[in-house]
Design an enzyme around this catalytic site. Structure first.
Site, short mmCIF file in Angstrom:
data_model
loop_
_atom_site.label_atom_id
_atom_site.label_comp_id
_atom_site.label_asym_id
_atom_site.label_seq_id
_atom_site.Cartn_x
_atom_site.Cartn_y
_atom_site.Cartn_z
N LEU A 150 0.86 -1.20 0.00
CA LEU A 150 0.00 0.00 0.00
C LEU A 150 0.89 1.24 0.00
O LEU A 150 1.22 1.77 1.06
CB LEU A 150 -0.84 -0.06 1.27
CG LEU A 150 -2.29 0.35 1.18
CD1 LEU A 150 -3.07 -0.26 2.31
CD2 LEU A 150 -2.42 1.85 1.20
N GLU A 176 1.25 4.26 -2.78
CA GLU A 176 1.02 4.87 -4.09
C GLU A 176 2.21 5.70 -4.57
O GLU A 176 2.58 5.67 -5.74
CB GLU A 176 -0.24 5.73 -4.06
CG GLU A 176 -1.55 4.95 -4.07
CD GLU A 176 -1.89 4.28 -2.74
OE1 GLU A 176 -1.16 4.50 -1.76
OE2 GLU A 176 -2.89 3.54 -2.69
N GLN A 186 -6.20 2.12 -6.90
CA GLN A 186 -7.39 1.33 -6.59
C GLN A 186 -8.65 2.19 -6.74
O GLN A 186 -9.66 1.74 -7.27
CB GLN A 186 -7.28 0.74 -5.19
CG GLN A 186 -8.14 -0.47 -5.01
CD GLN A 186 -7.63 -1.35 -3.89
OE1 GLN A 186 -7.63 -0.93 -2.74
NE2 GLN A 186 -7.20 -2.55 -4.24
N PHE A 187 -8.55 3.41 -6.30
CA PHE A 187 -9.59 4.43 -6.55
C PHE A 187 -8.84 5.72 -6.88
O PHE A 187 -7.80 6.00 -6.30
CB PHE A 187 -10.47 4.65 -5.30
CG PHE A 187 -11.44 3.53 -5.06
CD1 PHE A 187 -12.78 3.66 -5.44
CD2 PHE A 187 -11.04 2.36 -4.46
CE1 PHE A 187 -13.68 2.62 -5.24
CE2 PHE A 187 -11.93 1.31 -4.25
CZ PHE A 187 -13.26 1.44 -4.63
N ALA A 188 -9.42 6.50 -7.79
CA ALA A 188 -8.76 7.74 -8.20
C ALA A 188 -8.48 8.62 -6.98
O ALA A 188 -7.49 9.37 -6.96
CB ALA A 188 -9.64 8.50 -9.19
N ASP A 189 -9.34 8.52 -5.97
CA ASP A 189 -9.16 9.32 -4.75
C ASP A 189 -7.76 9.13 -4.14
O ASP A 189 -7.21 10.04 -3.52
CB ASP A 189 -10.19 8.91 -3.70
CG ASP A 189 -11.60 8.91 -4.25
OD1 ASP A 189 -12.40 9.75 -3.83
OD2 ASP A 189 -11.91 8.07 -5.13
N PHE A 190 -7.20 7.93 -4.31
CA PHE A 190 -5.94 7.63 -3.63
C PHE A 190 -4.74 8.21 -4.37
O PHE A 190 -3.60 8.12 -3.89
CB PHE A 190 -5.79 6.11 -3.43
CG PHE A 190 -6.96 5.52 -2.67
CD1 PHE A 190 -7.63 6.27 -1.72
CD2 PHE A 190 -7.40 4.23 -2.93
CE1 PHE A 190 -8.72 5.76 -1.03
CE2 PHE A 190 -8.49 3.71 -2.24
CZ PHE A 190 -9.16 4.47 -1.29
N HIS A 210 -14.28 7.59 -2.04
CA HIS A 210 -14.27 6.57 -3.08
C HIS A 210 -15.12 7.02 -4.26
O HIS A 210 -15.64 6.20 -5.01
CB HIS A 210 -14.82 5.23 -2.56
CG HIS A 210 -13.91 4.56 -1.58
ND1 HIS A 210 -13.82 4.93 -0.28
CD2 HIS A 210 -13.04 3.52 -1.73
CE1 HIS A 210 -12.94 4.16 0.34
NE2 HIS A 210 -12.46 3.29 -0.52
#
Ligand SMILES: Cc1ncc(C[n+]2csc(CCOP(=O)(O)OP(=O)(O)O)c2C)c(N)n1
Length: 662
Positions: A399, A401, A423-427, A468
């Site tokens: 984990l 990014e 995994q999600f654009a938010d991240f 998310h």
């Protein structure tokens, strides 16, 4: 200081002397030029030269090094031409960065040196990426990255070391512990006894050595290099040293107790080694003077080359933003696929097929992301990839990014392509710096391509709450050097994915999660590209233009179905950076009434930019002000009713009515 010559030949010992001595003499000259106002800024490495000199001598010339601001010896040790270095430091257009970057913020693929960004820690993960490339190519090589002790407090340090450990990468991480991070002493920086001990936490071998002793540095790095190649593992080396000058020349040294200068002055790495060589009979005054004269001559003649007096603004500034993609003959799909003869599939199939066929087409393509291997990714897009393409190319990541984006850039330095799944654009928020500063700027800064794609599962509509569901494309469309694509149909998703992977630039690939399984369309079976930067007219009309992308395309099409009396011209932008201004102009010309529709929130969204452009360039064509229809300026709410109210679609019809009333 005790020097142990081990089995080093006289020639090696003397060569090490030349390698440590040249940067000292250059620095002495730089301090003079600084006083004369010929350079504006200088970060001194005086007192720390043994580290760079030892490192550069221990590595093979084609092993990548990620130096920082005190590593002049790396640049000179790799035989970079001095005249060009001086031009670089003077901000000349004839330097390594065409006057675009500061003293040590540049690299050169030819010399296997990767230039730093100011943020320090991010460079560490680039070494991971290069090491991964070496592993994939089965090359017996290491990569090496530097950090100061201050930089070890950054999250990037942790991410890079952890990733290297988990992936068994042959990387050497070198900490130059010089006691201060700008004015911050080590006691305010960390609480561990020795930074080398951090290696234990990562399951990594480590050692603390005397960074002022060039033979210790050289011998240690040589041994560590062999270990990393033999064991295919990383290694942490902490070099104890001291910065004999200010953080940079203007910042002074008042915060450092004077006795420290006295103490460390006695351990000067150049003079100590010189004295030892004299004691050994390998050097004498005459020989020393000879080398000094030789170097002085080289330095003076390099300094004599004056930069062009006027920085020629060449008009190339904008065209250097992107790297050129090498010519290819992959088929380009320019027309909409024939819905009669083409198999109909889901949006998610378009993405999956694009990735699959790209993996088949490009042997140098690697996929990385959390849970993408056995598990098949959070949205199951890469299910079955591991079985087909193997664990080396389909890589689960820890984990982290930021480190994975950094590793993607490192892979690119060695000619690899990569697709990283956020995994999600938010991240992307926690990989943001690597994207906007490292990936985006590297080509403009020093001409290095960054060929990587970041997949961004984005958007609201599934009750996933504020973290998310975000539409964060506008974070990136503001950044020169990135490309941003955002397909809305299966065929576009596939063609744009393939094009993004072929492109030599960093591409953010937005894929709307709601569209994954709700949208179907014709999806050609063969491998093809869709040109990045080209919009698509998905509905032709004359009353009103809706310029949109992503989920907005489907909202607009659905409204057009519901209101057959209104003739909608619906333009699907598909690429948000670069934008297809010709297509925008064309639709404005057709209708004179324009709505820019997007799921992203209103303020600062891309709609503002497009409206402004239309105002500036198409004013005479307009019959009404350009209206924006966007989501509410709030976070994305969790409750489905609140979320519906949040989304732009809730206000689309009202916006159309308002525009039609003009
Ligand atoms: C992310 C970030 N925060 C702050 C700075 C400002 N800054 C530049 S160098 C530096 C000190 C770095 O200390 P260290 O890592 O020990 O390296 P040294 O300068 O001592 O070689 C700081 C705080 C920066 N460049 N980047």
């Amino acid at each position: 200081m005790l020097f142990d010559r081990k089995d080093f030949s006289d020639d090696i010992l003397l060569e090490l002397y030349r390698t440590i001595f040249l940067p000292r003499l250059i620095e002495e000259k730089m301090l003079v030029l600084l006083r004369q106002g010929r350079i504006s800024k200088w970060f001194s490495g005086i007192g720390q030269e043994a580290i760079s000199a030892g490192v550069v001598s221990a590595l093979a010339p084609d092993e990548w090094i990620m130096p920082l601001h005190r590593n002049l010896g790396i640049f000179t040790g790799r035989q970079m031409p001095l005249d060009k270095l001086f031009l670089q430091w003077q901000g000349s257009p004839e330097g390594f960065t065409k006057g675009r970057e500061r003293s040590f913020h540049f690299g050169s693929a030819e010399h296997h040196i990767c230039g730093m960004i100011s943020h320090l820690g991010p460079q560490l993960a680039l070494a991971d990426g290069v090491a991964l490339a070496n592993v994939l190519k089965r090359q017996p090589k290491v990569s090496l990255a530097f950090t100061g002790e201050g930089g070890t407090s950054e999250g990037d340090f942790h991410e890079a070391l952890n990733l290297a450990a988990v992936w068994d990468l042959p990387v050497i991480f070198v900490i130059e512990n010089n006691g201060y991070g700008l004015s911050t002493p080590v006691k305010e920086q960390f609480r561990c006894r020795r930074l080398a001990d951090k290696g234990i936490g990562y399951g990594m071998e480590s050692v603390q050595i005397d960074g002022n002793n060039i033979l210790d540095v050289y011998d240690t790095i040589r041994g560590v290099r062999q270990y990393c190649i033999r064991e295919q593992k990383p290694y942490l080396v902490e070099c104890m040293t001291f910065r004999m000058r200010g953080h940079e020349e203007a910042s002074g040294t008042k915060y450092i107790p004077p006795e420290l200068f006295e103490e460390w002055g006695k351990r000067d790495p150049v003079i100590s080694y010189e004295n030892w060589l004299m004691d050994q009979g390998l050097l004498n005054d005459e020989k020393r003077q000879e080398i000094r004269n030789e170097f002085r001559l080289i330095i003076e003649s390099a300094v004599d080359i004056h930069p062009s007096p006027v920085v020629a603004v060449t008009g190339k500034e904008l065209s250097d933003i992107y790297a050129e993609t090498p010519p290819h003959d992959f088929p380009i799909l320019s027309d909409l696929p024939d819905s009669e003869t083409t198999p109909v599939k889901r949006f998610i199939d378009g993405i999956r097929e694009g990735l699959w066929q790209s993996m088949e087409t490009h042997e140098n393509l690697v996929l990385m992301g959390q849970d993408i291997a056995e598990y098949g990714g959070a949205f199951k897009i890469t299910e079955g990839f591991l079985e087909k393409f193997g664990r080396e190319r389909i890589r689960n990541t820890p984990l982290c990014e930021s480190a994975v984006v950094g590793a993607a850039l490192g892979l690119s330095l060695e000619g690899y392509k990569s697709v990283m799944e956020m995994q999600f654009a938010d991240f992307a928020a926690v990989g943001f710096n690597q994207i906007v500063n490292n990936l985006a700027k590297i080509h403009y800064r020093w001409g290095q391509a960054a060929q990587t794609v970041i997949r961004m599962p984005t958007g609201a509509g599934v009750g996933a709450g504020p973290f998310h569901s975000q539409s964060n494309e506008a974070w990136f469309t503001h950044v020169p050097g990135l490309k941003v694509v955002y397909p809305s149909t299966p065929a576009d998703a596939k063609g744009l994915m393939n094009a993004a992977i072929v492109d030599s630039n960093p591409v953010l690939f937005f894929e709307h999660k709601v569209l994954y399984r709700s949208i179907t369309g014709p999806l050609p079976e063969h491998y093809y590209l869709i040109e990045i930067g080209k919009a698509s007219l998905v509905n032709s009309g004359t009353d009103i233009s809706i310029i949109t992308y992503g989920a907005g395309v489907h909202w607009a099409l659905s409204l057009a179905m519901q209101k057959p009396d209104i003739s909608f011209d619906i333009l699907d932008l598909r690429s948000l950076l670069p934008l297809d201004y010709d297509a925008i102009r064309e639709t404005v010309l057709k209708t004179g009434k324009v709505i820019v529709l997007h799921e992203d929130t209103l303020t600062g969204g891309l709609g503002g930019e497009i409206s402004a452009w239309i105002g500036e360039h198409c004013f005479e064509m307009l019959d009404a002000p350009v209206l924006r229809c966007a989501s509410l300026d709030t976070a994305v709410p969790f409750n489905i009713e609140l979320e519906k109210n949040f989304l732009a679609n809730a206000r689309l019809w009202k916006t159309v009515e308002r525009l039609l009333a003009y």
